[in-house]
Enzyme design. Structure first.
Site, PDB file in Angstrom:
ATOM      1  N   HIS A  96       0.818  -1.219   0.000  1.00 35.97           N
ATOM      2  CA  HIS A  96       0.000   0.000   0.000  1.00 35.97           C
ATOM      3  C   HIS A  96       0.846   1.260   0.000  1.00 35.97           C
ATOM      4  O   HIS A  96       0.352   2.335  -0.341  1.00 35.97           O
ATOM      5  CB  HIS A  96      -1.013  -0.014   1.157  1.00 35.97           C
ATOM      6  CG  HIS A  96      -0.459   0.296   2.505  1.00 35.97           C
ATOM      7  ND1 HIS A  96      -0.249  -0.666   3.457  1.00 35.97           N
ATOM      8  CD2 HIS A  96      -0.128   1.476   3.082  1.00 35.97           C
ATOM      9  CE1 HIS A  96       0.203  -0.098   4.565  1.00 35.97           C
ATOM     10  NE2 HIS A  96       0.284   1.194   4.361  1.00 35.97           N
ATOM     11  N   SER A 207       4.373   2.592   7.884  1.00 38.39           N
ATOM     12  CA  SER A 207       4.085   1.467   6.993  1.00 38.39           C
ATOM     13  C   SER A 207       5.327   1.012   6.242  1.00 38.39           C
ATOM     14  O   SER A 207       6.040   1.819   5.637  1.00 38.39           O
ATOM     15  CB  SER A 207       3.011   1.858   5.982  1.00 38.39           C
ATOM     16  OG  SER A 207       1.748   1.867   6.562  1.00 38.39           O
TER      17      SER A 207
END
Length: 511
Positions: A96, A207
Site C-alpha cells: 500500500h 508502513s
C-alpha cells in the site's frame, strides 16, 4: 474462505501510510535469513545501529485512478512510508506504500540525498513489496537487515522503526507482542492472513518499516487500529517468507485457497448427528466452490478431522509450529500445485482425500485493484465496467443488489463461463438514451440475445466490425430488470459522437 462478497471488513483497521511488572521474555533464539527470494547477502546487520542504517524513507508520487468517470486520468497525490534493505539496493516495504505509484524515491538514513527507485515485486494480497533503487552502488557499504526464523512470543519486547508523521528523522517505539491472530488486511480487503498485534505506536508513515527483535526483523509494520491507544499490527515471518519464496521464479503468483467454507462443530446435537464423540475434534464442510481446489474432493456435510496430519478441532483450528491457527493457514503457506491431504468423515466412514491447491476463482471481484487503469466501455451514453470493489465504492453501489449474481460467479461456476461480471454503472444523459436512468448499477446479461461473457465480449457485440450487421434495434438486457434497453441502430453513430464531445470522452473503451 470468507463470505463471497463481504465488502465490510473490520472498518477500524487502516493502513498507516502518511500522505497518512511483566514476566521477562525468554532470550531470542538464533535467527537466520528467510529471504530465499533474493541472493544471500554477504554481511548482515551486526548491531542495532547498523540495522538502523538499512532503514529508509520512501517518498511516492501516485496516480489514483478514477473509477467513477474511468475515461478521466485520475488524481495525483503524494505520500511516504518506510522500507528496509534486504539486499544491496533492494528494500522491503508495504504494497500500500507503493500502490499506483508514478515516481518513487528512497531516502537513506542520515542522508539528504534521494535515490530514484522502482517497484521490483508487489503482492497486494499480502501487502508486501520489494523496491529497487537505480544506483545500487550508493548502498554497498550499508549492511542488510536479516529476519528471524519464527513468530514472536507473547510479551516479547519489540521495536517499530520508521519515519512516521510528526518529524523527519527516524522514529523508534517500543512495545510488547500482545496477540497473534488471523485478521483482515485492510489494503486488499476481504483477505485474512496471520497477523501480530503489538502495543508499540504505529502511525502514518511507519508502513513498511521493520519491527525488530534485537537486531533482526520479526515483522513489517502495516496497519493500526483506529480509536485505540498504541495498538498496531505487523505482518509476521510466515507471510513474509511465503512472499519471498513465491517470487523466486521472477513473478508473483498470489495466494491459493482451499475453495471451501468450514463450520464449527461445537453443538452437541450436531456432533451426535454426524456420529462424532463428545470431544473437541472435527469441523464441518459447509460449502465447496465450484472450480476451486476442493471441488470434487470435499463435499458439504463432510467432517474434516485433520489437514496434512494436523488435527482439526471443533472451532476449525489446528496447531502449527506451537501456535493455534485457523486451518486455512495450511493453504496460506502453500503454493499453486501443492497437494493437501484431508482426513474426513463422510456418511459415517473415515477416509482420506487429497486436493491440489489453486487460487480462488474470480477472487478479484471482492478485492481492491491497484496499479492498473480502470476498464470500461462507453456506448450511447451507457458506461459499462467489470464488477470489483473499486467500481462498487466509487459509484456508491449497494452490494446486495447483485449478491446472487456474484455468488453464482464466484462459487457456483459462473467464472468458468465468464471472464467478468459486467455492470452498467452510469447513464450519461442524451436523447438516444432518454428514460433509461433507472437501469444503472445492474449486471448486463445479454446484447441482442447473446449472453455476455465479459467486458471485451460486450464491446464486440455493441461495436461489430461490419456495422451493417447490426439489427434495426440494439437490445441490452439486465439481471433483474423487467424490460431491456432498446436503442435505434440508425441513431447510434451520431449519438456516440455527440456524447463523446459533450462529456470529453477521448477514449470510449479500455479493455
Amino acid at each position: 474462505m470468507k463470505s463471497p462478497f463481504c465488502f465490510s471488513i473490520a472498518a477500524v483497521l487502516v493502513p498507516v501510510t502518511a500522505t497518512a511488572q511483566q514476566t521477562p521474555p525468554p532470550p531470542p533464539q538464533e535467527a537466520v535469513p528467510v529471504s530465499t527470494a533474493v541472493e544471500a547477502v554477504s554481511t548482515g546487520a551486526r548491531s542495532v545501529r547498523d540495522a538502523y542504517r538499512g532503514i529508509v524513507k520512501i517518498e511516492i508520487t501516485n496516480l489514483t485512478p478514477d473509477y467513477e468517470t474511468p475515461w478521466q486520468t485520475g488524481r495525483y497525490g503524494r505520500g511516504n512510508g518506510t522500507g528496509f534493505m534486504v539486499q544491496p539496493g533492494v528494500f522491503m516495504t508495504n504494497a500500500h506504500v507503493v500502490a499506483n505509484s508514478e515516481r518513487l524515491y528512497v531516502l537513506p538514513y542520515a542522508d539528504a540525498r534521494k535515490y530514484p527507485a522502482k517497484v521490483k515485486y508487489v503482492a497486494h494480497d499480502a501487502d508486501l513489496a520489494l523496491v529497487e533503487v537505480e544506483d545500487k552502488k550508493a548502498f554497498e557499504s550499508i549492511p542488510c537487515l536479516e529476519f528471524m526464523d519464527r513468530l514472536p512470543r507473547l510479551e516479547e519486547e519489540v521495536r517499530a522503526v520508521g519515519y512516521p508523521m510528526g518529524g523527519t528523522r527516524l522514529s523508534v517505539t517500543r512495545g510488547i507482542v500482545s496477540r497473534i491472530d488471523t485478521i483482515p488486511y485492510s489494503h486488499p480487503r476481504n483477505i485474512e492472513h496471520l497477523t501480530v498485534q503489538i502495543d508499540a505506536a504505529i502511525n502514518p508513515g511507519n508502513s513498511g518499516g521493520p519491527v525488530l527483535l534485537g537486531d533482526r526483523v520479526i515483522g513489517v509494520a502495516f496497519q493500526g487500529l483506529r480509536n485505540a491507544d498504541a495498538t498496531g499490527y505487523m505482518i509476521p515471518i510466515p507471510v513474509i517468507s511465503r512472499f519471498l519464496q513465491d517470487i523466486r521464479d521472477g513473478r508473483y503468483d498470489k495466494y491459493v485457497d482451499f475453495g471451501a467454507r468450514f463450520f464449527n462443530l461445537e453443538n452437541p446435537a450436531m456432533r451426535a448427528h454426524f456420529g462424532l464423540p463428545d470431544d473437541a475434534t472435527g469441523s464441518l464442510v459447509a460449502d465447496v466452490v465450484k472450480g476451486g481446489s476442493c471441488d470434487g474432493v470435499l463435499q458439504p456435510g463432510d467432517v474434516v478431522l485433520a489437514v496434512d496430519n494436523h488435527p482439526v478441532d471443533s472451532s476449525c483450528m489446528i496447531e502449527l509450529n506451537n501456535e493455534r491457527v485457523k486451518m486455512e493457514e495450511m493453504a496460506d503457506r502453500r503454493f499453486a500445485g501443492d497437494r493437501v491431504t484431508f482426513d474426513i468423515l463422510r456418511s459415517g466412514q473415515k477416509m482420506q482425500v487429497t486436493a491440489t491447491l489453486a487460487p480462488l476463482p474470480a477472487r478479484d471481484v471482492k478485492l481492491w485493484s491497484y496499479d492498473e487503469r480502470p476498464r470500461y466501455v462507453e456506448f450511447a451514453g451507457f458506461v459499462f465496467q467489470p464488477l470489483n470493489l473499486n467500481v462498487v465504492q466509487a459509484n456508491d453501489m449497494n452490494p446486495a443488489d447483485f449478491m446472487l449474481a456474484v455468488d453464482d460467479f464466484m462459487n457456483r461456476g459462473g467464472a468458468q463461463k465468464k471472464k467478468d461480471l459486467v455492470l452498467l454503472t452510469k447513464v450519461l444523459p442524451d436523447e438516444v438514451n432518454t428514460r433509461c436512468e433507472d437501469f444503472g448499477n445492474r449486471v448486463v446479461t445479454k446484447v441482442n440475445g447473446m449472453e455476455v461473457t465479459g467486458l471485451a465480449h460486450l464491446h464486440e457485440l455493441l461495436n461489430p466490425e461490419d456495422k451493417s450487421m447490426r439489427p434495426e434495434f440494439v437490445t441490452i438486457e439486465f439481471d433483474g430488470a423487467s424490460r431491456p434497453v432498446v436503442l435505434e441502430a440508425a441513431a447510434l453513430d451520431a449519438a456516440n459522437e455527440r456524447i463523446r464531445n459533450r462529456y470529453n470522452i477521448h477514449q470510449t473503451s479500455r479493455l
